[in-house]
Design a protein around this motif. Sequence first.
Motif, PDB file in Angstrom:
ATOM      1  N   ILE A  41      11.439  49.770  -2.541  1.00 53.04           N
ATOM      2  CA  ILE A  41      10.748  49.729  -3.834  1.00 53.04           C
ATOM      3  C   ILE A  41       9.838  50.944  -3.916  1.00 53.04           C
ATOM      4  CG2 ILE A  41       9.014  48.471  -5.171  1.00 53.04           C
ATOM      5  CD1 ILE A  41      10.108  45.945  -3.716  1.00 53.04           C
ATOM      6  N   GLN A  42       9.893  51.667  -5.021  1.00 52.25           N
ATOM      7  CA  GLN A  42       8.999  52.803  -5.201  1.00 52.25           C
ATOM      8  C   GLN A  42       7.774  52.288  -5.949  1.00 52.25           C
ATOM      9  OE1 GLN A  42      10.214  55.939  -4.024  1.00 52.25           O
ATOM     10  NE2 GLN A  42       8.070  56.573  -4.138  1.00 52.25           N
ATOM     11  N   CYS A  43       6.634  52.360  -5.281  1.00 51.98           N
ATOM     12  CA  CYS A  43       5.435  51.707  -5.810  1.00 51.98           C
ATOM     13  C   CYS A  43       4.395  52.771  -6.169  1.00 51.98           C
ATOM     14  CB  CYS A  43       4.897  50.776  -4.732  1.00 51.98           C
ATOM     15  SG  CYS A  43       3.317  50.034  -5.087  1.00 51.98           S
ATOM     16  N   GLY A  44       3.955  52.791  -7.411  1.00 53.74           N
ATOM     17  CA  GLY A  44       2.934  53.752  -7.842  1.00 53.74           C
ATOM     18  C   GLY A  44       1.550  53.217  -7.518  1.00 53.74           C
ATOM     19  N   VAL A  45       0.768  54.004  -6.768  1.00 53.08           N
ATOM     20  CA  VAL A  45      -0.573  53.569  -6.373  1.00 53.08           C
ATOM     21  C   VAL A  45      -1.581  54.659  -6.738  1.00 53.08           C
ATOM     22  CG1 VAL A  45       0.168  52.066  -4.495  1.00 53.08           C
ATOM     23  CG2 VAL A  45      -0.122  54.504  -4.083  1.00 53.08           C
ATOM     24  N   SER A  46      -2.852  54.424  -6.415  1.00 56.98           N
ATOM     25  CA  SER A  46      -3.867  55.439  -6.703  1.00 56.98           C
ATOM     26  C   SER A  46      -3.795  56.526  -5.646  1.00 56.98           C
ATOM     27  CB  SER A  46      -5.251  54.811  -6.688  1.00 56.98           C
ATOM     28  OG  SER A  46      -5.666  54.636  -5.348  1.00 56.98           O
ATOM     29  N   GLN A  47      -4.641  57.530  -5.834  1.00 55.45           N
ATOM     30  CA  GLN A  47      -4.655  58.608  -4.846  1.00 55.45           C
ATOM     31  C   GLN A  47      -5.670  58.315  -3.749  1.00 55.45           C
ATOM     32  OE1 GLN A  47      -5.171  61.403  -7.944  1.00 55.45           O
ATOM     33  NE2 GLN A  47      -3.156  62.293  -7.658  1.00 55.45           N
ATOM     34  N   GLY A  48      -6.127  57.102  -3.702  1.00 57.23           N
ATOM     35  CA  GLY A  48      -7.055  56.745  -2.647  1.00 57.23           C
ATOM     36  C   GLY A  48      -8.271  56.045  -3.192  1.00 57.23           C
ATOM     37  N   LEU A  49      -8.197  54.715  -3.255  1.00 55.43           N
ATOM     38  CA  LEU A  49      -9.310  53.920  -3.740  1.00 55.43           C
ATOM     39  C   LEU A  49      -9.466  52.804  -2.709  1.00 55.43           C
ATOM     40  CD1 LEU A  49     -11.149  53.812  -6.254  1.00 55.43           C
ATOM     41  CD2 LEU A  49      -9.581  52.144  -7.199  1.00 55.43           C
TER      42      LEU A  49
ATOM     43  N   GLY B 239      -9.817  49.680  -0.511  1.00 56.11           N
ATOM     44  CA  GLY B 239      -9.751  48.268  -0.869  1.00 56.11           C
ATOM     45  C   GLY B 239      -8.619  47.953  -1.820  1.00 56.11           C
ATOM     46  N   PHE B 240      -8.214  48.913  -2.637  1.00 55.51           N
ATOM     47  CA  PHE B 240      -7.157  48.650  -3.619  1.00 55.51           C
ATOM     48  C   PHE B 240      -5.858  49.357  -3.223  1.00 55.51           C
ATOM     49  CE2 PHE B 240     -10.907  47.250  -5.576  1.00 55.51           C
ATOM     50  CZ  PHE B 240     -10.510  46.173  -6.342  1.00 55.51           C
ATOM     51  N   SER B 241      -5.927  50.653  -3.075  1.00 59.68           N
ATOM     52  CA  SER B 241      -4.775  51.358  -2.532  1.00 59.68           C
ATOM     53  C   SER B 241      -5.312  52.606  -1.867  1.00 59.68           C
ATOM     54  CB  SER B 241      -3.754  51.697  -3.621  1.00 59.68           C
ATOM     55  OG  SER B 241      -4.387  52.146  -4.795  1.00 59.68           O
ATOM     56  N   ASN B 242      -5.160  52.663  -0.554  1.00 61.73           N
ATOM     57  CA  ASN B 242      -5.783  53.727   0.214  1.00 61.73           C
ATOM     58  C   ASN B 242      -4.971  53.964   1.476  1.00 61.73           C
ATOM     59  OD1 ASN B 242      -7.917  55.541   0.419  1.00 61.73           O
ATOM     60  ND2 ASN B 242      -9.039  54.222   1.831  1.00 61.73           N
ATOM     61  N   PRO B 243      -4.645  55.220   1.792  1.00 67.11           N
ATOM     62  CA  PRO B 243      -3.918  55.456   3.043  1.00 67.11           C
ATOM     63  C   PRO B 243      -4.901  55.475   4.212  1.00 67.11           C
ATOM     64  CG  PRO B 243      -4.167  57.508   1.812  1.00 67.11           C
ATOM     65  CD  PRO B 243      -4.883  56.448   1.037  1.00 67.11           C
ATOM     66  N   ASP B 244      -4.529  54.845   5.327  1.00 64.04           N
ATOM     67  CA  ASP B 244      -5.418  54.905   6.492  1.00 64.04           C
ATOM     68  C   ASP B 244      -5.116  56.176   7.285  1.00 64.04           C
ATOM     69  OD1 ASP B 244      -3.155  54.502   7.966  1.00 64.04           O
ATOM     70  OD2 ASP B 244      -3.597  52.409   8.459  1.00 64.04           O
TER      71      ASP B 244
ATOM     72  N   SER C 277       1.160  49.708  -9.407  1.00 67.89           N
ATOM     73  CA  SER C 277       0.138  48.770  -8.956  1.00 67.89           C
ATOM     74  C   SER C 277      -1.071  49.608  -8.578  1.00 67.89           C
ATOM     75  CB  SER C 277       0.670  47.963  -7.766  1.00 67.89           C
ATOM     76  OG  SER C 277      -0.242  46.961  -7.422  1.00 67.89           O
ATOM     77  N   ARG C 278      -1.826  49.997  -9.567  1.00 73.01           N
ATOM     78  CA  ARG C 278      -2.871  51.004  -9.377  1.00 73.01           C
ATOM     79  C   ARG C 278      -4.034  50.720 -10.299  1.00 73.01           C
ATOM     80  NH1 ARG C 278      -5.400  54.564 -11.746  1.00 73.01           N
ATOM     81  NH2 ARG C 278      -6.049  56.547 -10.867  1.00 73.01           N
ATOM     82  N   ASN C 279      -4.886  49.793  -9.934  1.00 70.47           N
ATOM     83  CA  ASN C 279      -6.045  49.403 -10.737  1.00 70.47           C
ATOM     84  C   ASN C 279      -5.886  49.782 -12.213  1.00 70.47           C
ATOM     85  OD1 ASN C 279      -6.426  51.976  -9.274  1.00 70.47           O
ATOM     86  ND2 ASN C 279      -8.386  52.117 -10.312  1.00 70.47           N
ATOM     87  N   THR C 280      -4.893  49.199 -12.839  1.00 67.79           N
ATOM     88  CA  THR C 280      -4.566  49.540 -14.218  1.00 67.79           C
ATOM     89  C   THR C 280      -4.922  48.405 -15.169  1.00 67.79           C
ATOM     90  OG1 THR C 280      -2.817  51.020 -13.537  1.00 67.79           O
ATOM     91  CG2 THR C 280      -2.676  50.139 -15.760  1.00 67.79           C
ATOM     92  N   THR C 281      -5.700  48.750 -16.182  1.00 70.50           N
ATOM     93  CA  THR C 281      -6.182  47.746 -17.128  1.00 70.50           C
ATOM     94  C   THR C 281      -5.109  47.372 -18.139  1.00 70.50           C
ATOM     95  OG1 THR C 281      -8.374  48.704 -16.923  1.00 70.50           O
ATOM     96  CG2 THR C 281      -8.004  47.228 -18.780  1.00 70.50           C
ATOM     97  N   TRP C 282      -4.965  46.090 -18.344  1.00 67.03           N
ATOM     98  CA  TRP C 282      -4.032  45.548 -19.336  1.00 67.03           C
ATOM     99  C   TRP C 282      -4.663  45.694 -20.717  1.00 67.03           C
ATOM    100  CZ3 TRP C 282      -2.017  39.812 -18.797  1.00 67.03           C
ATOM    101  CH2 TRP C 282      -1.033  39.591 -19.784  1.00 67.03           C
TER     102      TRP C 282
END
Lengths: 340, 396
Positions: free
Chosen positions: A37-45, A47-52, A102-107
């Motif tokens: 699955i190709q999942c769109g995330v933030s560039q680093g936030l 707690g929400f989407s962050n690379p370790d 799936s990137r802190n996106t407001t509905w």
Amino acid sequence: MSKNILPLALGAAMGIVASAAAAQAGTLDDVKAKGFIQCGVSQGLPGFSNPDAQGNWTGLDVDLCRAVSAAVFGTPDNVKYSPLSAKERFTALQSGEIDILSRNTTWTLSRDTSLGLNFAGVNYYDGQGFMVRKDLGVASALELSGASVCTQTGTTTELNIADYFRSNNMPYEVVAFEKLEEVVKAYDAGRCDVFSNDASGLYATRLTLTNPGDHIVLPEIISKEPLGPVVRHGDDQWFDVVKWTHNAMLNAEELGVTSANVEEMKSSDNPEVKRLLGVEGAFGEMLGLPNDWVVAIVKNVGNYGESFDRNVGPNTPLAISRGLNALWKDGGIQYAAPIR
Amino acid sequence: MTTRDKGVAQPEARSSLINDPQVRAVFFQVLLVAVVAFVGYVIVSNTIANLQRQNIASGYGFLSNIAGFGISLTLIDYAETSSYGTAILVGLLNTILVAVVGIVCASTLGFLIGVARLSKNWVISRLAYCYVEAIRNVPLLLQIVFWYFLLLNAVPNARNSLEFGGSLFLNNRGFFLPKPVFGDGAELAFWGLILSVVASIAVKVWAKKRQMSTGQQFPVGLTALGLIVLVPLLCLAVAGFPVTFDYPALKGFNFTGGQRVIPELIALVTALSIYTSAFIAEIVRAGIQAVSHGQTEAAHALGLRHGPTLRLVIIPQAMRVIIPPLTSQYLNLTKNSSLAVAIAFPDLVSLGGTVLNQTGQAIEVISIWMLVYLSLSLITSAFMNWYNQKMALVER
Ligand SMILES: N[C@@H](CCC(=O)N[C@@H](CS)C(=O)NCC(=O)O)C(=O)O
């Protein structure tokens, strides 16, 4: 660095032009065929989407993609991530470059309709806030008349700032960057008095400032920001898969099914648990998934509460309490439709 | 099949029509057109089908919807309630502002460095050489970000602004200077200015004619300068100096009043000018070196002094070599200004991107971008071509 909106937008235009045949096949079939699955995330936030440090993505939004992977493939690891700025994210989804955003996106209504998207639920109820330097001596957002506000372009944040300052008759200046990294650097360097974002994002970015202790988040919450996963409009099957993955995680929490006890729970007498875990009925099949889809989700990713606690909960650096995001029976507004 | 039949019907044809070069040429051209038309059709119909499936509207109607976001630098009236179209226009004007100021600064700097490169003074020419090499070889985006954050970090905040003469202030919110406010009667000065420009042109024409017929020269430059400075001043004096200045002052967090230049603009123009000046310097050096030394010697032999030799003999010839590559540097600078998004300068690409994001109208916004950059480039090169023609060697 920051100029990738152009190729992306062009790619989007091309995608819209050329993807007719491919997209009609249905995302679920596409995903099964390509094996991830190709999942769109933030560039680093955080707690929400962050690379370790090892480059593994973690976070509440990441867990949703991992849960979908578990539901489809039985393993949470068949996910590839595309880090996207606020501005790039919708084009990437519309053009078929990603399968889920799936990137802190407001509905919002316009995104749901004219942008050609569908929101598959709300995995975090949020609202917009302001952060300022303590030495500014400001205690309320209403004292911000004349302030410079740093934020990211292409966000609801940008629009809410305009609404808030205008309706309170306060002059302001908005400095809108394309990348969060630059927003934070500019705020840190004093270009702006205020940094505005979803409240969750404020706590997350405060951790990345030079001296987090020098900044406070003002008490006002100026908007509703229901954040959730997004898919393309016009692919109902995939929409259902993502929507029910999220619902399954909530139902699992509600029914007390956790990653630790999911195997035992299979022998539970509760008919709701039986349906949830695929012991009774063929609910997975109705979605085009294996019947034990929820077992795979909960075993690998956990229920909603586990995911929340692991990523943003009180024992994490973000230390966010459940608040609105508690289950409905615990005084929150997280409420999932039943599996039956 | 019909070709073959025809071939049979004409017995005197040596070989079949398939081998007739003319028939082949026509056939392949028709085939090419058909393929292009088919590809075009597929693209258009696919696009329409995809947009409809995703429920995305198309057309330019969205341009009149309310934008709803704020912009930090607007040259025309803009408020959050203005339309998307106005927001894009604001972006376009900001792009033009950066391009024009950048071109002027880059040319000035570039000519100076280019001449310095040819200096007989070893230190100066080495310094110019190092400048050119260092600047040309660092990516522009990096330079923009460097200047921006250098500016933000090196200058103090609003409360501790650097102050020059009590009316100019520099801080990390920008550069603040007094803004002239024109009162009643100030328009007289404006008309005076126009009048003096017209008069200067007239003097120039007259002086040229006189030089042609009598050989006598007239100080046109000085006269024009005098006219353009003195006449408006005189007008102002007549009207009783109806000009006041609005001085910037610290109020709350920030300076209000006066004219403000935002740090994003300063950083962007600085970076673009410095970057492009390195290329222009090389073009200027090459242009001057392209004029053979014999020209200088010949001019000196005719009794021209050093200044007029440079002005009347060397530079006009060098310009012919310089202008075409200079044009492409100007075009580059204009297009490079789109890197502004990196530092929050609201240019056409940045604001267009915001509009694209809020409305989802990717195809429409991209078409506007392409159209605008194409037009800007065509206008610039049309102007430069005109200038080139004017400077070109007049051959008999
Ligand atoms: N909820 C907002 C988005 C908020 C947002 O994207 N905020 C920015 C900061 S202002 C962010 O978190 N960016 C993370 C990133 O770009 O990696 C929306 O949907 O428009």
